[in-house]
Write an enzyme that holds these catalytic residues in place. Structure first.
Site, PDB file in Angstrom:
ATOM      1  N   GLY A  72      13.195 -21.907   0.855  1.00  0.00           N
ATOM      2  CA  GLY A  72      14.034 -22.267   1.043  1.00  0.00           C
ATOM      3  C   GLY A  72      14.913 -23.479   0.822  1.00  0.00           C
ATOM      4  O   GLY A  72      14.534 -23.756  -0.033  1.00  0.00           O
ATOM      5  N   SER A  73      15.556 -23.006   2.110  1.00  0.00           N
ATOM      6  CA  SER A  73      16.686 -24.602   2.339  1.00  0.00           C
ATOM      7  C   SER A  73      16.244 -25.733   1.916  1.00  0.00           C
ATOM      8  O   SER A  73      16.827 -26.661   1.935  1.00  0.00           O
ATOM      9  CB  SER A  73      17.564 -24.419   3.374  1.00  0.00           C
ATOM     10  OG  SER A  73      18.183 -22.903   3.496  1.00  0.00           O
TER      11      SER A  73
END
Length: 331
Positions: A72-73
């Site tokens: 993810g981020s």
């Protein structure tokens, strides 16, 4: 103590912690939860005990820190650092878009990149990290280009075994060692697509932001006053690593930063939140996992933490992990 404290924080959840000294590479904790009493294995366990462990849907016998996951981020700083290091992206460069959904052009059909939060200010690297802007990093990946992105990740030892005391899953940026589609490259930029990263490997990559661009080799067995071993020299340029470090400090220090709840008086922390969607298509509904990766800055005994918790759509993900790390750090 660190191992015990982190385990106690997470023991009722499905997740992991990796704690490392980013200056030396010494692994201070490897936590996988839920777990089981390994001492029982010495004399043997009953059939009922074995069945309880092996059939438990929370997989207590899985060493989660040895696996690989969608980051993810938490991957966004890596995209930024590759762009800066290859001169295919500049920190001051701004992108132009509005709203919470974007696509390059009509050739993408119904495929759109979405982000969660609108914000004021320039669409540049610093603001995109502070607000965790998916669209910025999708556009950044397209500008960096397939060749720079894949060669940059190859340099970081994606698709390779990491020399470590325990077997670790190889990190990957695709299922076939190539990023063949433009939309896959865009998704890779913000840590989705087919990218999967091992948590111990991620700790080594994040150590480059602490060490002027050099990735430190993680090790498990205690050594007296050992000199750090560099796993990848100049994984990022010094300027790129320090730019990302400064921006990650703002993710915590800035009142609008996604990790503002990690701020601790008297301790400078650089960090990145992340939520990864575990699904094969954007139309599919699936579970999410939450991440928080961070390291302390400007202290003699620094800490670097990689934290992950499953079922993030019900427990708060990153913001569930942050208080656990804070409590551990200030004990």
């Amino acid at each position: 103590n660190l191992q015990e404290n982190l385990y106690e924080e997470l023991k009722n959840d499905e997740g992991l912690f990796v704690a490392m000294n980013p200056k030396t590479g010494e692994i201070l904790a490897l936590v996988s939860t839920p777990s089981y009493d390994v001492n029982k294995m010495v004399l043997g366990v009953s059939t009922d005990e074995w069945n309880e462990m092996s059939n438990n849907d929370k997989t207590p016998m899985l060493a989660r820190y040895s696996q690989k996951y969608c980051p993810g981020s938490t991957f966004k700083p890596i995209t930024g650092a590759i762009g800066l290091s290859t001169n295919s992206l500049s920190a001051d460069e701004t992108f132009s878009y509005s709203g919470l959904s974007w696509q390059k052009d009509a050739s993408w059909g119904t495929y759109n990149i979405t982000t969660l939060t609108a914000y004021n200010g320039a669409k540049n690297l610093k603001n995109a990290l502070i607000h965790s802007d998916n669209i910025y990093f999708a556009q950044a990946a397209l500008k960096i280009g397939n060749k720079n992105m894949t060669s940059g990740l190859d340099k970081l030892k994606f698709n390779e075994d990491i020399d470590f005391d325990l077997n670790l899953a190889k990190s990957q940026y695709s299922n076939n060692d190539k990023i063949e589609k433009e939309t896959l490259l865009a998704d890779t930029g913000y840590g989705q697509g087919q990218i999967l990263v091992n948590p111990v490997h991620m700790a080594s990559i994040y150590s480059a932001f602490y060490n002027d661009g050099n990735m430190i080799k993680p090790y498990l067995e205690y050594k007296e006053q050992s000199e750090p071993t560099i796993l990848v020299e100049n994984a990022f340029t010094k300027d790129a690593a320090n730019e990302i470090k400064d921006d990650l400090i703002q993710v915590v220090e800035n009142p609008e930063g996604t990790a503002k709840d990690m701020k601790i008086n008297g301790i400078t922390v650089a960090g990145k939140t992340g939520t990864a969607e575990l699904k094969s298509s954007k139309d599919e509904k699936a579970d999410t996992i939450g991440w928080f990766d961070c390291f302390t800055v400007n202290n003699d005994n620094p800490y670097l933490f990689i934290g992950m918790v499953e079922k993030a759509n019900t427990n708060g993900g990153s913001h569930y992990l942050i208080p656990m790390i804070k409590r551990t750090m200030i004990k």
